[in-house]
Motif scaffolding. Structure first.
Motif, mmCIF file in Angstrom:
data_model
loop_
_atom_site.group_PDB
_atom_site.id
_atom_site.type_symbol
_atom_site.label_atom_id
_atom_site.label_comp_id
_atom_site.label_asym_id
_atom_site.label_seq_id
_atom_site.Cartn_x
_atom_site.Cartn_y
_atom_site.Cartn_z
ATOM 1 N N UNK A 156 0.832 -1.206 0.000
ATOM 2 C CA UNK A 156 0.000 0.000 0.000
ATOM 3 C C UNK A 156 0.868 1.257 0.000
ATOM 4 N N UNK A 157 0.335 2.350 -0.506
ATOM 5 C CA UNK A 157 1.095 3.594 -0.470
ATOM 6 C C UNK A 157 1.242 4.051 0.982
ATOM 7 N N UNK A 158 2.182 4.935 1.209
ATOM 8 C CA UNK A 158 2.410 5.395 2.574
ATOM 9 C C UNK A 158 3.206 4.370 3.346
ATOM 10 N N UNK A 159 3.013 4.359 4.653
ATOM 11 C CA UNK A 159 3.766 3.437 5.504
ATOM 12 C C UNK A 159 3.187 2.039 5.367
ATOM 13 N N UNK A 160 4.006 1.025 5.069
ATOM 14 C CA UNK A 160 3.451 -0.317 4.870
ATOM 15 C C UNK A 160 2.810 -0.888 6.142
ATOM 16 N N UNK B 187 -1.818 4.930 13.629
ATOM 17 C CA UNK B 187 -1.814 5.512 12.287
ATOM 18 C C UNK B 187 -2.703 6.750 12.187
ATOM 19 N N UNK B 188 -2.174 7.789 11.548
ATOM 20 C CA UNK B 188 -2.926 9.009 11.267
ATOM 21 C C UNK B 188 -3.124 9.091 9.749
ATOM 22 N N UNK B 189 -3.759 10.145 9.306
ATOM 23 C CA UNK B 189 -4.008 10.294 7.879
ATOM 24 C C UNK B 189 -2.716 10.295 7.060
ATOM 25 N N UNK C 186 -1.068 6.913 5.671
ATOM 26 C CA UNK C 186 -1.525 6.164 4.511
ATOM 27 C C UNK C 186 -1.167 6.868 3.211
ATOM 28 N N UNK C 187 -0.600 8.064 3.335
ATOM 29 C CA UNK C 187 -0.282 8.837 2.142
ATOM 30 C C UNK C 187 1.217 8.920 1.902
ATOM 31 N N UNK D 150 9.209 6.053 11.100
ATOM 32 C CA UNK D 150 7.839 6.314 11.523
ATOM 33 C C UNK D 150 7.668 7.819 11.616
ATOM 34 N N UNK D 151 6.511 8.315 11.172
ATOM 35 C CA UNK D 151 6.263 9.749 11.239
ATOM 36 C C UNK D 151 6.265 10.248 12.676
ATOM 37 N N UNK D 152 5.963 9.354 13.598
ATOM 38 C CA UNK D 152 5.841 9.777 14.993
ATOM 39 C C UNK D 152 6.929 9.174 15.870
#
Lengths: 317, 340, 344
Positions: free
Chosen positions: B296-300, B308-310, B313-314, B330-332
């Motif tokens: 999937x796009x974004x973080x697998x 997970x935030x919006x 997935x992008x 990780x974004x966070x």
């Protein structure tokens, strides 16, 4: 909890990819079985369609030879000995001046009968004995395997000569009777091979956990053999059967050539091939046409066997 | 709890032996292109143990196979990156040179020792094979060295055992024999791909002790590939966690266990039943790893991630440097590491 | 660290649903093809006694070759016992025939280890989960079976619409759920779980373990849970039996076995499990056993563990230690049983 719609991809240690197919088909229809699924799948396979077309043609040829030729396959005319194919006789004439096309058409019946019944009988006997031996194990398996070994140990040609000569001495005359005897002899001498294939498949299937699970549920031997073992053991035997089909037509030719197989009034492709041997250099069409039909038929059955095997394996769909 | 223990962890000053740098690999199959490795980087120094942690399909074994050059090609295709051994890119070398380096410098042991040994030759013959081939030893010398090697991996009665066949060895002994064989040419890097997964726990402990002992003695770089969080905790200096063909987190062992910096690592630790705890419900990771045919796009990890935030997935999170040799994709990541 | 949650589901004197006494299973080792000669016996299970109480989970741990899987198969009557007895609700399992045996099959079911071989690859999930009803048609009328199968799939967390799929279209964890659904179909009272999560990845393993826990609560099941992973067993079990070379060497509640083990083998086994905490590295006292498990064809005299035991004395070779209540009130088969804490 888990998301059952996601099919997974797993990498095994060798790095090969096993990818589960994601089926998007409607799932609310009625229950399906292995056989109905296999049939749905078969209908879509080009190899299956091609092989069925050829086999159907051969069967029509065998049943209604006069649809294809009006000539009498036994009529000899030394005037037209080994004439090349022409508009009169598309396949030419053989060394005794018989119409080859008529021979091929009328011979189809006997060749197909021998090939079909000999391989069917071989697989039935061998498969049954093999699955019983493999499932039961122990002394029963020991005895069945030894019996198989005894038959396997008989030299094929010698065994065939002995048995067929005995029948000959008994004065068997009709073509149909001869076919039956030839079929019986071939099956009697080749079933141990089918048995061994089936037995080893059955032994490995028997050790699978799904058989254990079925026994734990209280399934009886009949159910375990028919539902769990046979569907998983059929593939190798099926492949063998298609190869055997071609081989038996050849075997029938060998026996005919030795003078102990089919003979006039029965005509078969095998007989025609055997007779053409000495003239191949001058008149290759004597060999070409019966052999071509033989090869085409065998090929069709091998393709059919492959298609059926794949259709019966859900993993390959 | 707060002191960071690097007593047996920091080897970054010793010689850098092997480096995998942004490695991309895919399998082109009839079902589509499976993106197996998507920019994998790790390195190992002399005397260091790197543990590569991941579940089946994460790409941990394929990376090792790529290092050893034993990925089936086709269907495998390396589409980018370098594998450097002493600074030299193995992927750019000639076949002969590459084979030489792989035979002399890097060796590998596998999970299944029985199928890694040829049943028709004696164990001694197989250990000695490389010695005869590469070192030009005679049969007798090779046999003698094989006995020494078997002795070193603590196989009792090595003199008698050297003449036996693999089936006469127990599971643990076979793995010892495999280790002996992999050490025959004194490699600098040893890759152990799930070396104890097939073994019982008491035997596993013996084998791990042995591997660790040999590593320290020879100052080898050890790459330990495993799914077992316990084994990793006992031997690793640093850890790389893999998920869907990416390294999602990299950290010193003590740090990683003290405070996981990626939600996947955290979830993995929470879902492991522990010897010292009993409870009714384990925390699970919902769902399944993504199909590598269709990441999937974004973080697998986003579809399974409780945080997970919006954005997840992008946008594919880059591997962030968190200091002290830690990275997390990780974004966070900062929030995770700095939580109390 | 060790604040274990105490939630023993079973009160001390629960009613026994299965009682096993002196169970023995020896497999003959034969040579020859037609005329077989027995040259020895693999003593897979060699005198095992225990009770399984209603509603509890009895964990059975041990290394490969200890006989734990054979024990499961003998209790399921998949292989005949050599001697000894086992009763289900007071009736002898091994004497059952015909309809009584069929009834037993409905009461005791099994979940097998390998999710890849335990499902027939040529049957759809609907056929697999529905097979119990075909074998026991009296359980559900034909018309209701499909609905029942879909309900079962729902119970184990699978999409009921996937009834026409084949096993290979599912992941390992999902396949194990299918196996559990099949075992549940006949509404058994006991499920024997033979390494049900050993082949699964950690994250998937936890899902299946939670499912087993939930099902136990929902259907009041008793589990005999066989595994080699001591963490998994502790997580699910109320009581634990430790096996070594065909014998139970120690049995007790989960707390007794994990926190107060008295048999050296249990201690060594627990000590060998790696602890997922690098900060404890080097601080933990570890017990390392020498060598491998001896062959079950010719086990050591006296105590079977003595060849690898650091405490072994002459007595251990001469006299087989009984599995009797020793220290701390639980059963241990060691002459020199003493408590030693090995789990941090």
């Amino acid at each position: 909890m888990s998301d059952p719609t996601a099919a997974s991809t797993a990498v095994d240690s060798a790095g090969a990819y096993v990818t589960a197919a994601e089926h998007a088909e409607p799932t609310t229809g009625k229950s399906r079985s292995l056989w109905s699924d296999a049939w749905r799948n078969l209908r879509k396979r080009p190899t299956f369609i091609i092989s069925m077309v050829i086999i159907t043609f051969m069967i029509i040829l065998a049943v209604f030879p006069s649809m294809f030729t009006s000539a009498d396959p036994t009529h000899q005319d030394l005037q037209r000995q080994m004439l090349k194919p022409s508009a009169d006789a598309w396949f030419g004439y053989d060394f005794q001046g018989r119409d080859i096309m008529a021979g091929v058409a009328h011979g189809a019946k006997w060749s197909l009968l021998v090939g079909f019944f000999a391989s069917l009988l071989t697989v039935l006997i061998g498969g049954t004995v093999g699955v019983i031996g493999g499932y039961a194990g122990g002394w029963l398996d020991g005895i069945l395997s030894r019996i198989g070994d005894v038959f396997f140990g008989l030299p094929f040609v010698l065994g065939a000569i002995v048995i067929l000569s005995a029948f000959r001495a008994a004065g068997l005359k009709s073509a149909f009777g001869l076919v039956i005897v030839v079929v019986l002899v071939i099956s009697a001498l080749t079933w141990p091979v089918a048995m061994r294939i089936m037995r080893s498949a059955a032994i490995s299937a028997k050790q699978q956990d799904y058989v254990k699970a079925a026994r734990a549920l209280g399934a009886n031997s009949f159910r375990i053999i028919t539902k769990h073992m046979l569907p998983n053991c059929m593939a190798p035997v099926m492949v063998y059967a298609t190869i055997l089909f071609g081989a038996t037509i050849g075997v029938e030719a060998t026996l005919s050539f030795l003078g102990i197989g089919l003979r006039a009034p029965a005509i078969s492709w095998g007989v025609m091939i055997a007779e053409s041997r000495d003239y191949v250099q001058h008149a290759p069409h004597l060999l070409l046409f019966p052999a071509g039909f033989l090869v085409l038929t065998v090929l069709a059955f091998v393709m059919l066997g492959d298609a059926v095997r794949d259709a019966l394996d859900p993993k390959l769909r | 709890m707060s002191t960071v223990d690097y007593s047996n962890g920091d080897h970054s000053n010793s010689e850098l032996l092997l480096e995998v740098d942004d490695l991309w690999l895919e399998f082109r199959t009839s079902d589509g292109v499976a993106k197996v490795l998507n920019g994998v980087s790790y390195n190992v120094h002399a005397g260091e143990t790197l543990a590569v942690l991941g579940e089946s399909g994460s790409g941990k074994s394929v990376t090792a196979q790529a290092i050893m050059g034993i990925v089936d090609m086709p269907p495998g295709v390396i589409t980018g990156g370098e594998i450097r051994y002493h600074g030299e890119d193995l992927l750019k070398l000639s076949d002969t040179r590459r084979r030489e380096i792989r035979a002399e410098g890097i060796s590998i042991i596998f999970q299944d020792a029985l199928s890694s040994l040829n049943p028709v030759y004696t164990v001694g013959f197989q250990i000695g094979e490389q010695l005869r081939l590469r070192r030009g030893m005679s049969r007798k010398e090779a046999q003698k060295r094989a006995i020494e090697l078997l002795d070193m991996v603590k196989i009792p009665n090595a003199k008698g055992r050297v003449k036996q066949y693999p089936h006469e060895f127990s599971g643990g002994m076979r793995q010892r024999a495999m280790i002996a064989m992999s050490l025959a040419l004194d490699p600098e890097v040893l890759i152990a791909d799930e070396p104890t997964t097939a073994l019982d726990v008491t035997v596993q402990a013996q084998i791990m002790d042995l591997l660790k002992e040999i590593q320290v003695e020879r100052q080898m770089g050890l790459i330990l590939i495993t799914h077992d969080l316990g084994v990793v905790a006992e031997v690793a200096d640093k850890i790389a966690v893999m998920y869907a063909g990416r390294i999602v987190e990299r950290a010193a062992a003590t740090e990683l266990y003290r405070m996981p910096g990626h939600p996947y690592t955290l979830a993995l630790m929470d879902s492991m039943p522990r010897l010292d705890q009993r409870g009714q419900t384990l925390n699970t990771i919902k769902g399944l790893p993504p199909s590598l045919l269709n990441i999937p796009p974004g973080c697998p990890f986003a579809p399974r991630c409780p945080r997970a935030q919006d954005i997840c997935t992008v946008e594919l999170p880059e591997s962030k440097d968190l200091g002290l040799g830690r990275t997390s994709a990780c974004h966070f990541a900062e929030e995770l590491v700095n939580r109390v | 660290m060790s604040e274990a949650i105490q939630s023993d589901a079973t009160p001390g004197g629960g009613e026994s649903i299965i009682e096993v006494r002196d169970l023995v299973k020896h497999f003959p080792v034969q040579v020859g093809i037609l005329f077989k000669r027995t040259v020895g016996h693999v003593k897979a299970v060699d005198g095992v006694s225990f009770d399984l109480k209603r509603g509890e989970t009895l964990g059975v741990v041990g290394e490969s070759g200890c006989g734990k899987s054979t024990l499961a198969q003998v209790l399921m009557r998949l292989v005949p016992q050599t001697s000894g007895s086992a009763t289900f609700e007071g009736r002898d399992i091994f004497k059952m025939r015909g309809s009584e045996l069929r009834k037993l099959r409905r009461s005791i079911q099994i979940v097998l280890q390998d999710p890849y071989t335990s499902l027939n690859p040529r049957m759809t999930v609907g056929d697999i989960v529905g097979e119990p009803f075909e074998i026991h048609p009296e359980v559900a009328p034909k018309a209701s079976r499909r609905q029942k199968v879909q309900d079962l799939l729902d119970v184990v967390g699978l999409n009921p619409e996937h009834i026409n799929r084949y096993p290979h279209q599912f992941s390992g964890g999902q396949r194990q759920r299918i196996g559990i659904a099949r075992a549940l179909a006949l509404r058994p009272q006991v499920i024997i779980c033979d390494e049900p999560v050993s082949a699964l990845d950690v994250s998937i393993q936890a899902q299946v373990m939670n499912l087993l826990g939930d099902l136990q609560d929902e259907f009041g099941l008793s589990y005999m849970f066989i595994a080699h992973d001591l963490g998994v067993v502790r997580h699910l079990s109320d009581r634990v039996a430790v096996m070594y070379l065909g014998k139970v060497v120690e049995i007790g509640t989960e707390t007794e076995i994990y926190e107060h083990p008295t048999h050296p083998y249990t201690q060594a086994l627990l000590s060998a499990v790696p602890v997922p905490d690098p900060s404890l590295r080097g601080q933990r006292q570890v017990i390392r056993l020498e060598g491998d498990v001896p062959s079950p064809v010719d086990p050591p005299s006296g105590c079977r563990f003595r060849t690898r035991c650091w405490k072994a004395q002459d007595l251990c070779a001469e006299e087989q230690p009984e599995l009797i209540s020793r220290l701390g009130g639980h059963d241990s088969a060691c002459h020199f049983a003493e408590e030693r804490q090995v789990v941090p």
